[in-house]
Every structure is written in structure tokens, then in C-alpha cells.
Motif scaffolding. Structure first.
Motif, mmCIF file in Angstrom:
data_model
loop_
_atom_site.group_PDB
_atom_site.id
_atom_site.type_symbol
_atom_site.label_atom_id
_atom_site.label_comp_id
_atom_site.label_asym_id
_atom_site.label_seq_id
_atom_site.Cartn_x
_atom_site.Cartn_y
_atom_site.Cartn_z
ATOM 1 N N PHE A 424 0.809 -1.215 0.000
ATOM 2 C CA PHE A 424 0.000 0.000 0.000
ATOM 3 C C PHE A 424 0.846 1.270 0.000
ATOM 4 O O PHE A 424 0.327 2.364 0.141
ATOM 5 C CB PHE A 424 -0.962 -0.014 1.205
ATOM 6 N N GLY A 425 2.163 1.118 -0.161
ATOM 7 C CA GLY A 425 3.027 2.302 -0.219
ATOM 8 C C GLY A 425 3.058 2.867 -1.635
ATOM 9 O O GLY A 425 2.575 2.255 -2.590
ATOM 10 N N LEU A 426 3.627 4.052 -1.771
ATOM 11 C CA LEU A 426 3.809 4.659 -3.088
ATOM 12 C C LEU A 426 5.311 4.826 -3.323
ATOM 13 O O LEU A 426 6.071 4.993 -2.368
ATOM 14 C CB LEU A 426 3.129 6.032 -3.149
ATOM 15 N N ASP A 427 5.717 4.814 -4.600
ATOM 16 C CA ASP A 427 7.149 4.988 -4.898
ATOM 17 C C ASP A 427 7.665 6.306 -4.325
ATOM 18 O O ASP A 427 8.832 6.423 -3.959
ATOM 19 C CB ASP A 427 7.390 4.974 -6.408
ATOM 20 N N SER A 428 6.792 7.291 -4.252
ATOM 21 C CA SER A 428 7.210 8.608 -3.761
ATOM 22 C C SER A 428 7.301 8.673 -2.233
ATOM 23 O O SER A 428 7.623 9.724 -1.681
ATOM 24 C CB SER A 428 6.229 9.670 -4.264
ATOM 25 N N ASP A 429 7.039 7.569 -1.556
ATOM 26 C CA ASP A 429 7.094 7.574 -0.081
ATOM 27 C C ASP A 429 8.526 7.582 0.479
ATOM 28 O O ASP A 429 8.710 7.593 1.698
ATOM 29 C CB ASP A 429 6.340 6.365 0.498
ATOM 30 N N ALA A 430 9.490 7.557 -0.415
ATOM 31 C CA ALA A 430 10.899 7.735 -0.027
ATOM 32 C C ALA A 430 11.421 6.655 0.922
ATOM 33 O O ALA A 430 12.147 6.949 1.868
ATOM 34 C CB ALA A 430 11.130 9.133 0.571
ATOM 35 N N ILE A 431 11.074 5.397 0.674
ATOM 36 C CA ILE A 431 11.644 4.333 1.507
ATOM 37 C C ILE A 431 13.150 4.275 1.260
ATOM 38 O O ILE A 431 13.613 4.537 0.153
ATOM 39 C CB ILE A 431 10.970 2.953 1.274
ATOM 40 N N HIS A 432 13.896 3.992 2.275
ATOM 41 C CA HIS A 432 15.369 3.968 2.291
ATOM 42 C C HIS A 432 15.980 5.366 2.125
ATOM 43 O O HIS A 432 17.206 5.485 2.135
ATOM 44 C CB HIS A 432 15.967 3.041 1.209
ATOM 45 N N GLU A 436 11.335 9.468 4.679
ATOM 46 C CA GLU A 436 10.393 8.369 4.412
ATOM 47 C C GLU A 436 9.058 8.691 5.071
ATOM 48 O O GLU A 436 9.004 9.250 6.171
ATOM 49 C CB GLU A 436 10.940 7.051 5.006
ATOM 50 N N HIS A 437 7.982 8.359 4.375
ATOM 51 C CA HIS A 437 6.662 8.585 4.959
ATOM 52 C C HIS A 437 5.672 7.564 4.438
ATOM 53 O O HIS A 437 5.957 6.827 3.490
ATOM 54 C CB HIS A 437 6.180 10.010 4.708
ATOM 55 N N PHE A 438 4.512 7.523 5.083
ATOM 56 C CA PHE A 438 3.460 6.575 4.698
ATOM 57 C C PHE A 438 2.137 7.319 4.862
ATOM 58 O O PHE A 438 1.874 7.882 5.929
ATOM 59 C CB PHE A 438 3.519 5.343 5.603
ATOM 60 N N GLY A 439 1.348 7.348 3.796
ATOM 61 C CA GLY A 439 0.090 8.089 3.841
ATOM 62 C C GLY A 439 -0.859 7.532 4.905
ATOM 63 O O GLY A 439 -0.998 6.314 5.025
ATOM 64 N N VAL A 440 -1.482 8.426 5.645
ATOM 65 C CA VAL A 440 -2.472 8.002 6.638
ATOM 66 C C VAL A 440 -3.602 7.264 5.913
ATOM 67 O O VAL A 440 -4.073 6.211 6.353
ATOM 68 C CB VAL A 440 -3.025 9.234 7.403
ATOM 69 N N TRP A 441 -3.983 7.792 4.772
ATOM 70 C CA TRP A 441 -5.034 7.161 3.965
ATOM 71 C C TRP A 441 -4.611 5.745 3.572
ATOM 72 O O TRP A 441 -5.394 4.799 3.655
ATOM 73 C CB TRP A 441 -5.306 8.016 2.712
ATOM 74 N N ASN A 442 -3.343 5.603 3.159
ATOM 75 C CA ASN A 442 -2.845 4.285 2.735
ATOM 76 C C ASN A 442 -2.833 3.294 3.889
ATOM 77 O O ASN A 442 -3.201 2.125 3.731
ATOM 78 C CB ASN A 442 -1.437 4.425 2.162
ATOM 79 N N TYR A 443 -2.388 3.787 5.033
ATOM 80 C CA TYR A 443 -2.342 2.943 6.244
ATOM 81 C C TYR A 443 -3.747 2.420 6.563
ATOM 82 O O TYR A 443 -3.957 1.211 6.741
ATOM 83 C CB TYR A 443 -1.789 3.801 7.380
ATOM 84 N N LEU A 444 -4.705 3.318 6.574
ATOM 85 C CA LEU A 444 -6.067 2.913 6.935
ATOM 86 C C LEU A 444 -6.696 2.059 5.824
ATOM 87 O O LEU A 444 -7.457 1.122 6.099
ATOM 88 C CB LEU A 444 -6.931 4.149 7.232
ATOM 89 N N LYS A 445 -6.356 2.376 4.570
ATOM 90 C CA LYS A 445 -6.896 1.597 3.444
ATOM 91 C C LYS A 445 -6.387 0.154 3.514
ATOM 92 O O LYS A 445 -7.104 -0.797 3.202
ATOM 93 C CB LYS A 445 -6.473 2.262 2.126
ATOM 94 N N GLY A 446 -5.151 0.015 3.933
ATOM 95 C CA GLY A 446 -4.593 -1.327 4.098
ATOM 96 C C GLY A 446 -5.362 -2.097 5.162
ATOM 97 O O GLY A 446 -5.749 -3.252 4.959
ATOM 98 N N ILE A 447 -5.591 -1.440 6.286
ATOM 99 C CA ILE A 447 -6.309 -2.100 7.386
ATOM 100 C C ILE A 447 -7.712 -2.502 6.913
ATOM 101 O O ILE A 447 -8.228 -3.554 7.280
ATOM 102 C CB ILE A 447 -6.401 -1.160 8.619
ATOM 103 N N GLU A 448 -8.287 -1.668 6.062
ATOM 104 C CA GLU A 448 -9.641 -1.937 5.571
ATOM 105 C C GLU A 448 -9.665 -3.090 4.561
ATOM 106 O O GLU A 448 -10.590 -3.908 4.546
ATOM 107 C CB GLU A 448 -10.164 -0.648 4.901
ATOM 108 N N THR A 449 -8.625 -3.169 3.744
ATOM 109 C CA THR A 449 -8.625 -4.151 2.648
ATOM 110 C C THR A 449 -8.282 -5.572 3.134
ATOM 111 O O THR A 449 -8.829 -6.558 2.635
ATOM 112 C CB THR A 449 -7.618 -3.702 1.551
ATOM 113 N N ILE A 450 -7.376 -5.654 4.088
ATOM 114 C CA ILE A 450 -6.877 -6.965 4.527
ATOM 115 C C ILE A 450 -7.980 -7.933 4.988
ATOM 116 O O ILE A 450 -8.011 -9.096 4.548
ATOM 117 C CB ILE A 450 -5.775 -6.788 5.607
ATOM 118 N N PRO A 451 -8.926 -7.492 5.844
ATOM 119 C CA PRO A 451 -9.955 -8.443 6.279
ATOM 120 C C PRO A 451 -10.793 -8.999 5.119
ATOM 121 O O PRO A 451 -11.263 -10.143 5.177
ATOM 122 C CB PRO A 451 -10.834 -7.621 7.230
#
Ligand code: BES
Ligand code: MN
Ligand code: MN
Length: 463
Positions: A424-432, A436-451
């Protein structure tokens, strides 16, 4: 019964707060100065899994950092999902380029993340994405909607090659038995263009050392008369690509999977703006292997990159010196069918062969792993696709990634399990990278999609 959307809106602040606490611990696996923090993070993950509702959580010691194992088995006749993630993070360097300290998380809005993004090392890779699974489990357990068995295996050495995990997996095959492995440690195309990662590249990482004279020399007294190892290393490295940016190591491409025109045409349908790509990186133009598009260059084609190069005098001012030694760290990203050990050997042979007389060359393999391709004609992929469709309102696009998670192919070899990569990350999230960041929307969307994946996978498996 409460649905996941309501559960998330009721618990949003807590979900963010808990992740922020986890991100405060500097679990840098590469740097032994942080070993206590890495161990503390394992304990924090253990507690989080217990609170989320696992029946059993154990810290499994290895020769390196421990593996956190958790499970909730509701019925041995039901399918079992094995969640893998990592709690270690990359070093934050260069620290001075961070706008806020890497281990003091803050939420800030960005152009791409209007609902805010959590800035911290590990926010996206992988603490934030791993923690989505913990919170999704919490929802399913607390609202009595867990449809199948679940096992968690969260390691602390992914960023340094997962050496001890390989041993752990081969020694615990029965314990880790599962029907599908689920990992959120990759990305997707954009928040309005969901995608599922269907491929990872393999990796061969080596260090090279070039030695010239037996000691550092005055560059006036000796310059021009002996081989300068830094000059030579630069030349050798430059020769590893030809004028078309093909890699020149003999045999390097022998096993590379060539995609059909149809497959390449299918790939090219994924939305991509070259202009935005260049703009985001502030480059005039992209650069790479002739005959391939940017998306092909960074997913289905192998690469060779210098990750670091050093030697001689790099301090303040000038020192006139010919160094005795020069070094570089080199990574090769590999594609399906290329074997990382074979490629490492080819590199070593070639690098030794091109060394001119007057220097000695040493190649030290670091670590590596095979690539992976997820089949899409499986129940697991269909279930994942349906889960995304439910929460994004759009069918996700299958997309191969350029990154590597070497342990995935090992899971298949040792456990016989396929993996679904729900990133659920984006290439622009600057990992490494800094910031580095992670969208709040992405975090919550992940939690919503997994179940939903759990639900559909279990349903489809039963049918
Ligand atoms: N999560 C990344 C891999 C990744 C990121 C894959 C984004 C696809 C999309 C992982 O933590 C990582 O950094 N892997 C390393 C290799 C590892 C052996 C150090 C990598 O890809 O450089
Ligand atoms: Mn990762
Ligand atoms: Mn990483």
C-alpha cells in the motif's frame, strides 16, 4: 456486527498513535549500536500481537535478531494465512537531509497525501505496512469475524539479507505450514490506481576492492608511474555497461526471461506519466537500457548499480595522494530465471578478468536472493483482487516491482507456499531515503482491505 469502515473511524486516532510509538524505536538492523532497540522492537511487536488477539506469541531467538511468531488457530480444518513482515529498518542516513528527526514521527500533509502522511524511518518500509496486519487482525478478532487461521512471522533482519530467517524457515516447516503467505512490503501505482505486486527482482550484492601500491603515495612523486586504484576502479566500473547501457558481463543475460510483445503491451497499459516521473526527481530525462521503457527497465530487466564508492582522501581541503586501495559496493537486480549465485560468480570472474596488470582485485559476495513472480490465475490472487475492488471501487492492476524480498522465493522452496504481495506504499514515499513517509489514507486503506482478503480467500478456498 460492526464493519471494518466503522471500526476504523472509531479507532483511527489510536491506530495512528500505536504506530507512531512503534516508529519511535530506532530498530536499525545494520548498525550494532542499535541492537537493544531492535530487540525492544521485537518485544513491542510481541505485545501488539497479543493485544490484537493472537492466542500464542513467541519470540524465537536466532543467531541474529529474533523472529516474532504469533498465531490464532480457530479450526485446523480452515485455511491458514501466514503474514510475513519486518520490524527492522534501514539506517536513516544522511540524517541532515531529514526535515524532522527520523525517529520522532510527525504527520504532515503532502501534495500526494492530502490527509497527511507519517514521516519516520520505517513508516512505510515496513513497520507501517506490517502494523496494518496487526490492526486488521484486531478488528477480526474483536468483532468475531476472523474467518480462518492466521500465523504471523515478523523478522528483524530483512534489511540486512534475512540470513537467519532462511535457517528458521527450514527448521520450522511444520509450524509455518500455511495455505498462502500474505505480505505488505511493496507499493502500488497510485491511490486512485490500485495495483497488486506480481513480481520481485532477485539480487546479487557484492563488494569489490582494488589494491595498487602497498601504501598511500605522494601523487606528485609517484603519480603517472603506478596504477592508481581509484582511477582503475572507475574505469572498470564504467566498462560494465556498453553504449546502449547493456551490462557487459559475459553470460549475464543468458537466462533472462524475455517477455512476449503481448505481455509488454499489457504492461504498457499501466498508467504512467514520464513527465511527472522526471519532474518528481528533477531530472531532464530518464536514462537506461536501450530498447526498453522506464517501467520495463525498473521491473522486467536486470540492472547493475554502484551503491557506494570510496577510497583516498575525502576530508576537508585537498591532500595530494594516490591511495593504496579503492572500494565499491555493487548491486545487481535480477529477473526470473537468473540465479543469483550464478550471477555472482559471473561477476566475480569478469571483474577479475578485466583488472589490468598493476592492481589486485578482490570480490566479496555480500548477500542475494532469487526473484519471484506471483501467478494470477490462483484463488489467492482472485481473492486479493476482489478485496481491492471492494475497498478501492476499482479492479487492481497486476504490476511487477523492481524491488527485492529475497525470502519470498525461499518460502516457496521450503514451505511450498505462494505469496500475495499486497503493498500500500507509493514509490514517492521515499523508503530507504531521507523523509520516508506513509500516507495516513494508505495505512487505513490497508487495514480496511486486509480483512476482505481473509474473507474472500476463505470463501473461495471452501468452494
Ligand atoms: N520492502 C523492500 C522491498 C520492496 C520495496 C519491494 C518496494 C518492492 C517495492 C525491502 O525492505 C527491501 O528494501 N529490500 C531490499 C533487499 C534486501 C535484501 C536488503 C531491496 O530491495 O533493496
Ligand atoms: Mn521492506
Ligand atoms: Mn527495505
Amino acid at each position: 456486527m460492526q464493519n471494518i469502515e466503522d471500526y476504523i473511524s472509531d479507532n483511527r486516532e489510536r491506530f495512528l498513535k500505536e504506530l507512531i510509538e512503534l516508529l519511535r524505536i530506532p530498530s536499525i538492523s545494520a548498525d550494532s549500536a542499535f541492537s537493544q532497540d531492535v530487540l525492544d522492537t521485537a518485544d513491542a511487536v510481541k505485545s501488539a500481537l497479543e493485544e490484537a488477539g493472537c492466542d500464542l506469541v513467541e519470540i524465537h531467538e536466532t543467531d541474529g535478531y529474533p523472529i516474532v511468531y504469533g498465531e490464532k488457530i480457530i479450526d485446523p480444518n480452515l485455511p491458514t494465512i501466514l503474514v510475513y513482515g519486518h520490524y527492522d529498518v534501514q539506517p536513516p542516513d544522511p540524517v541532515e537531509l531529514w526535515e524532522s528527526p527520523p525517529f520522532e514521527p510527525v504527520i504532515k500533509e503532502t501534495a500526494i497525501h492530502p490527509q497527511g502522511a507519517i514521516f519516520a524511518r520505517g513508516a512505510c518500509d515496513d513497520k507501517g505496512q506490517m502494523y496494518m496486519h496487526v490492526k486488521a487482525l484486531e478488528f477480526m478478532v474483536k468483532t468475531d469475524q476472523l474467518p480462518c487461521n492466521v500465523k504471523f512471522m515478523i523478522e528483524g533482519e530483512e534489511e540486512v539479507g534475512s540470513n537467519n530467517l532462511a535457517t528458521y524457515v527450514s527448521l520450522n516447516k511444520e509450524k509455518l505450514k500455511n495455505d498462502i503467505i500474505l505480505i505488505s512490503d511493496t507499493g502500488m501505482i497510485a491511490n486512485d490506481v490500485p495495483s497488486i505486486t506480481t513480481g520481485l527482482r532477485g539480487l546479487s550484492y557484492v563488494e569489490v576492492e582494488v589494491t595498487g601500491p602497498n601504501r598511500d603515495l605522494h601523487s606528485g612523486l609517484y603519480g603517472g608511474a603506478v596504477a592508481n586504484p581509484i582511477n582503475i576502479l572507475a574505469k572498470m566500473i564504467a566498462s560494465l555497461h556498453d553504449e546502449n547501457n547493456h551490462i557487459t558481463i559475459p553470460g549475464f543475460y543468458d537466462k533472462v526471461e524475455e517477455l512476449s510483445q503481448e505481455e509488454r503491451a499489457e504492461m504498457a497499459k499501466a498508467p504512467f506519466s514520464l513527465e511527472n516521473y522526471q519532474k518528481a526527481l528533477d531530472i531532464e530525462t530518464v536514462y537506461g537500457e536501450k530498447g526498453y521503457s522506464t517501467n520495463e527497465r525498473n521491473s522486467i530487466r536486470p540492472t547493475l548499480d554502484v551503491n557506494g564508492i570510496w577510497g583516498g582522501y575525502t576530508g576537508e581541503g585537498a591532500k595530494t595522494v594516490i591511495a593504496s586501495k579503492a572500494y565499491a559496493k555493487i548491486s545487481m537486480r535480477l529477473v526470473p530465471h537468473q540465479d543469483w549465485q550464478e550471477i555472482t560468480e559471473l561477476f566475480q570472474k569478469h571483474f577479475e578478468a578485466i583488472a589490468p596488470k598493476g592492481v589486485k582485485v578482490k570480490v566479496t559476495p555480500h548477500h542475494g536472493g532469487q526473484g519471484y513472480v506471483t501467478p494470477i490465475d490462483t484463488i489467492a490472487y482472485q481473492a486479493a483482487s476482489k478485496a481491492y475492488e471492494t475497498t478501492f471501487g476499482k479492479k487492481p492492476i497486476p504490476q511487477r516491482s523492481g524491488g527485492s524480498i529475497p525470502i519470498v522465493s525461499l518460502f516457496e522452496k521450503e514451505l511450498g507456499s505462494k505469496t500475495i504481495l499486497m503493498g500500500f506504499g507509493l514509490d514517492s514515499d521515499a523508503i530507504h531515503s531521507p523523509n520516508e513517509h506513509f500516507g495516513v489514507w494508505n495505512y487505513l486503506k490497508g487495514i480496511e482491505t486486509i480483512p476482505h482478503f481473509y474473507e474472500y480467500f476463505t470463501e473461495m478456498k471452501k468452494a
